[in-house]
Design a protein around this motif. Structure first.
Motif, PDB file in Angstrom:
ATOM      1  N   VAL A 210     -20.743  -4.608  49.452  1.00  0.00           N
ATOM      2  CA  VAL A 210     -21.390  -6.536  49.554  1.00  0.00           C
ATOM      3  C   VAL A 210     -21.139  -6.555  47.351  1.00  0.00           C
ATOM      4  N   TYR A 211     -20.936  -7.978  47.643  1.00  0.00           N
ATOM      5  CA  TYR A 211     -21.161  -8.324  46.187  1.00  0.00           C
ATOM      6  C   TYR A 211     -22.025  -9.001  45.522  1.00  0.00           C
ATOM      7  N   PRO A 212     -23.112  -9.070  45.269  1.00  0.00           N
ATOM      8  CA  PRO A 212     -23.713 -10.003  44.784  1.00  0.00           C
ATOM      9  C   PRO A 212     -23.614 -10.640  43.588  1.00  0.00           C
ATOM     10  N   GLY A 213     -23.723 -11.635  43.293  1.00  0.00           N
ATOM     11  CA  GLY A 213     -24.617 -11.708  42.478  1.00  0.00           C
ATOM     12  C   GLY A 213     -24.733 -13.856  42.364  1.00  0.00           C
ATOM     13  N   SER A 214     -24.932 -14.644  41.475  1.00  0.00           N
ATOM     14  CA  SER A 214     -25.027 -16.139  41.166  1.00  0.00           C
ATOM     15  C   SER A 214     -24.334 -16.469  41.699  1.00  0.00           C
ATOM     16  N   PHE A 215     -22.808 -16.339  41.415  1.00  0.00           N
ATOM     17  CA  PHE A 215     -21.850 -17.359  41.379  1.00  0.00           C
ATOM     18  C   PHE A 215     -22.156 -18.971  41.379  1.00  0.00           C
ATOM     19  N   ASP A 216     -22.827 -18.823  39.985  1.00  0.00           N
ATOM     20  CA  ASP A 216     -22.787 -20.868  39.996  1.00  0.00           C
ATOM     21  C   ASP A 216     -22.085 -21.665  39.087  1.00  0.00           C
TER      22      ASP A 216
ATOM     23  N   ARG B 139     -20.319  -4.488  41.604  1.00  0.00           N
ATOM     24  CA  ARG B 139     -20.277  -5.448  40.553  1.00  0.00           C
ATOM     25  C   ARG B 139     -18.855  -4.847  39.357  1.00  0.00           C
ATOM     26  N   GLY B 140     -18.611  -6.426  38.514  1.00  0.00           N
ATOM     27  CA  GLY B 140     -17.902  -6.103  37.957  1.00  0.00           C
ATOM     28  C   GLY B 140     -18.017  -6.240  36.648  1.00  0.00           C
ATOM     29  N   LEU B 141     -17.071  -5.426  35.920  1.00  0.00           N
ATOM     30  CA  LEU B 141     -17.570  -5.365  34.640  1.00  0.00           C
ATOM     31  C   LEU B 141     -16.510  -5.948  33.488  1.00  0.00           C
ATOM     32  N   ARG B 142     -16.840  -6.504  32.891  1.00  0.00           N
ATOM     33  CA  ARG B 142     -15.837  -7.496  31.930  1.00  0.00           C
ATOM     34  C   ARG B 142     -16.452  -6.597  30.605  1.00  0.00           C
ATOM     35  N   ALA B 143     -16.951  -6.309  29.741  1.00  0.00           N
ATOM     36  CA  ALA B 143     -17.141  -6.184  28.681  1.00  0.00           C
ATOM     37  C   ALA B 143     -18.104  -4.452  28.535  1.00  0.00           C
TER      38      ALA B 143
ATOM     39  N   THR C 123     -20.659  -4.763  26.771  1.00  0.00           N
ATOM     40  CA  THR C 123     -21.745  -5.901  26.945  1.00  0.00           C
ATOM     41  C   THR C 123     -22.197  -6.458  28.153  1.00  0.00           C
ATOM     42  N   ASP C 124     -21.549  -5.824  28.761  1.00  0.00           N
ATOM     43  CA  ASP C 124     -22.357  -5.838  30.484  1.00  0.00           C
ATOM     44  C   ASP C 124     -23.054  -4.891  31.105  1.00  0.00           C
ATOM     45  N   PHE C 125     -21.957  -3.556  30.790  1.00  0.00           N
ATOM     46  CA  PHE C 125     -22.325  -1.975  30.425  1.00  0.00           C
ATOM     47  C   PHE C 125     -23.734  -1.470  30.835  1.00  0.00           C
TER      48      PHE C 125
ATOM     49  N   TYR D 161     -26.434  -2.966  30.900  1.00  0.00           N
ATOM     50  CA  TYR D 161     -27.635  -3.831  31.612  1.00  0.00           C
ATOM     51  C   TYR D 161     -27.168  -3.136  33.267  1.00  0.00           C
ATOM     52  N   GLU D 162     -25.976  -3.424  33.493  1.00  0.00           N
ATOM     53  CA  GLU D 162     -25.017  -2.512  35.031  1.00  0.00           C
ATOM     54  C   GLU D 162     -25.806  -1.368  34.879  1.00  0.00           C
ATOM     55  N   LEU D 163     -25.269  -0.969  33.955  1.00  0.00           N
ATOM     56  CA  LEU D 163     -25.821   1.025  34.330  1.00  0.00           C
ATOM     57  C   LEU D 163     -26.580   1.474  34.770  1.00  0.00           C
TER      58      LEU D 163
ATOM     59  N   THR E 166     -13.498  -3.170  37.322  1.00  0.00           N
ATOM     60  CA  THR E 166     -12.951  -3.756  35.823  1.00  0.00           C
ATOM     61  C   THR E 166     -12.531  -5.110  36.048  1.00  0.00           C
ATOM     62  N   THR E 167     -12.428  -6.449  35.428  1.00  0.00           N
ATOM     63  CA  THR E 167     -11.698  -7.459  35.113  1.00  0.00           C
ATOM     64  C   THR E 167     -10.519  -7.186  35.327  1.00  0.00           C
ATOM     65  N   SER E 168      -9.548  -8.163  35.886  1.00  0.00           N
ATOM     66  CA  SER E 168      -8.401  -8.468  34.802  1.00  0.00           C
ATOM     67  C   SER E 168      -8.875  -8.614  33.799  1.00  0.00           C
TER      68      SER E 168
ATOM     69  N   GLU F 251      -7.044 -11.123  31.944  1.00  0.00           N
ATOM     70  CA  GLU F 251      -7.022 -12.472  31.440  1.00  0.00           C
ATOM     71  C   GLU F 251      -8.077 -13.376  31.554  1.00  0.00           C
ATOM     72  N   TYR F 252      -9.105 -12.394  32.704  1.00  0.00           N
ATOM     73  CA  TYR F 252     -10.327 -13.114  32.877  1.00  0.00           C
ATOM     74  C   TYR F 252     -11.493 -12.498  32.466  1.00  0.00           C
ATOM     75  N   ALA F 253     -11.674 -11.584  31.162  1.00  0.00           N
ATOM     76  CA  ALA F 253     -12.677 -10.758  30.482  1.00  0.00           C
ATOM     77  C   ALA F 253     -13.172 -11.450  29.818  1.00  0.00           C
ATOM     78  N   TYR F 254     -12.873 -12.605  29.471  1.00  0.00           N
ATOM     79  CA  TYR F 254     -14.174 -13.212  28.827  1.00  0.00           C
ATOM     80  C   TYR F 254     -14.801 -14.211  29.570  1.00  0.00           C
ATOM     81  N   LEU F 255     -14.841 -14.251  30.764  1.00  0.00           N
ATOM     82  CA  LEU F 255     -15.114 -15.446  31.872  1.00  0.00           C
ATOM     83  C   LEU F 255     -16.464 -15.446  32.087  1.00  0.00           C
ATOM     84  N   SER F 256     -17.381 -16.580  32.459  1.00  0.00           N
ATOM     85  CA  SER F 256     -18.225 -16.422  33.108  1.00  0.00           C
ATOM     86  C   SER F 256     -18.257 -18.096  33.427  1.00  0.00           C
TER      87      SER F 256
HETATM   88  P1  ADP Z   1     -25.558 -12.268  38.217  1.00  0.00           P
HETATM   89  O1  ADP Z   1     -26.400 -13.087  37.974  1.00  0.00           O
HETATM   90  O2  ADP Z   1     -26.128 -11.985  38.963  1.00  0.00           O
HETATM   91  O3  ADP Z   1     -24.941 -11.202  36.735  1.00  0.00           O
HETATM   92  P2  ADP Z   1     -23.052 -13.560  38.352  1.00  0.00           P
HETATM   93  O4  ADP Z   1     -22.242 -14.485  38.958  1.00  0.00           O
HETATM   94  O5  ADP Z   1     -22.765 -13.805  37.016  1.00  0.00           O
HETATM   95  O6  ADP Z   1     -24.105 -13.230  38.782  1.00  0.00           O
HETATM   96  O7  ADP Z   1     -21.684 -12.052  38.412  1.00  0.00           O
HETATM   97  C1  ADP Z   1     -22.173 -11.243  39.309  1.00  0.00           C
HETATM   98  C2  ADP Z   1     -20.809 -10.256  39.388  1.00  0.00           C
HETATM   99  O8  ADP Z   1     -19.960 -10.685  38.719  1.00  0.00           O
HETATM  100  C3  ADP Z   1     -21.330  -9.443  38.363  1.00  0.00           C
HETATM  101  O9  ADP Z   1     -21.017  -8.425  38.240  1.00  0.00           O
HETATM  102  C4  ADP Z   1     -20.198  -9.825  36.944  1.00  0.00           C
HETATM  103  O10 ADP Z   1     -20.180  -8.855  36.681  1.00  0.00           O
HETATM  104  C5  ADP Z   1     -19.149 -10.165  38.008  1.00  0.00           C
HETATM  105  N1  ADP Z   1     -17.970 -11.553  36.987  1.00  0.00           N
HETATM  106  C6  ADP Z   1     -18.908 -12.287  36.330  1.00  0.00           C
HETATM  107  N2  ADP Z   1     -17.554 -13.080  36.053  1.00  0.00           N
HETATM  108  C7  ADP Z   1     -16.571 -11.838  35.949  1.00  0.00           C
HETATM  109  C8  ADP Z   1     -15.107 -11.434  35.455  1.00  0.00           C
HETATM  110  N3  ADP Z   1     -14.818 -13.057  34.889  1.00  0.00           N
HETATM  111  N4  ADP Z   1     -14.655 -10.993  35.641  1.00  0.00           N
HETATM  112  C9  ADP Z   1     -14.689  -9.647  35.962  1.00  0.00           C
HETATM  113  N5  ADP Z   1     -16.622  -9.687  36.684  1.00  0.00           N
HETATM  114  C10 ADP Z   1     -17.099 -10.800  36.724  1.00  0.00           C
END
Ligand code: ADP
Length: 162
Positions: free
Chosen positions: A5-11, A87-91, A93-95, A97-99, A118-120, A122-127
């Motif tokens: 499962v890949y949980p998140g807000s995705f907003d 879970r995705g790890l960008r930098a 700074t995520d570490f 909380y995620e840990l 870990t994100t590609s 090119e998307y490391a800055y992106l949220s």
């Molecule tokens: P949450 O509110 O749970 O952090 P997000 O929708 O912001 O929900 O993110 C869901 C997951 O996707 C998290 O693990 C987050 O680290 C990861 N994530 C968000 N943006 C990126 C990105 N640009 N590259 C890789 N992972 C990402």
């Protein structure tokens, strides 16, 4: 069969999320993306809209399914017979909380493992937040998400300004 499962807000979802989903779909037999219905946050998109957006954006990947959920990720994992939470790890700074989350989830559900992708670069800055901020000030969103998603963001912001 290993289900993740890949949980998140995705907003809403960005290219960063889609990149993680795409890569997870190669390593796991099935990936269930869980869109969190969190009543304490006020998202731009309703949970149904966020699910819909992700369904369209991942329709070309056969082993990906999108669902909404409320509450703990470990319960969402268990109810879907998933052995893994992605879970995705960008930098760094995520570490921290995620840990902490992964360790908490380990205490709650020792049978469910967290796997970090870990994100590609090119998307490391992106949220989602960054994309909404740029949209708010009328910037170009084309590097952040596919056109259907960026158009949906622009429509939402226009509606909100009315
Ligand atoms: P949450 O509110 O749970 O952090 P997000 O929708 O912001 O929900 O993110 C869901 C997951 O996707 C998290 O693990 C987050 O680290 C990861 N994530 C968000 N943006 C990126 C990105 N640009 N590259 C890789 N992972 C990402």
């Amino acid at each position: 069969m290993v289900i993740a499962v890949y949980p998140g807000s995705f907003d809403p979802a960005t290219y960063g999320h889609l990149d993680v989903i795409q890569r997870a779909s190669v390593s796991f037999d099935k990936v269930i993306v869980g869109v969190l219905h969190n009543s304490s946050k006020s998202p731009l998109f309703s949970v149904e809209e966020r699910v819909n957006i992700l369904e369209k954006a991942t329709r070309h990947i056969p082993n990906v399914e999108i669902k909404s959920f409320e509450g703990l990720s470990v319960n969402f994992a268990r109810s879907n017979h998933a052995q893994v939470i992605i879970r995705g790890l960008r930098a760094v700074t995520d570490f921290e909380y995620e840990l902490q989350m992964a360790q908490t989830n380990r205490v709650l559900a020792p049978d469910v493992d967290t796997v970090f992708l870990t994100t590609s670069l090119e998307y490391a800055y992106l949220s989602s937040t960054i994309m909404k901020e740029v949209a708010h000030f009328g910037g170009d969103l084309s590097r952040f998400a596919p056109p259907e998603i960026t158009q949906a963001v622009q429509r939402k912001l226009q509606e909100a300004q009315k």
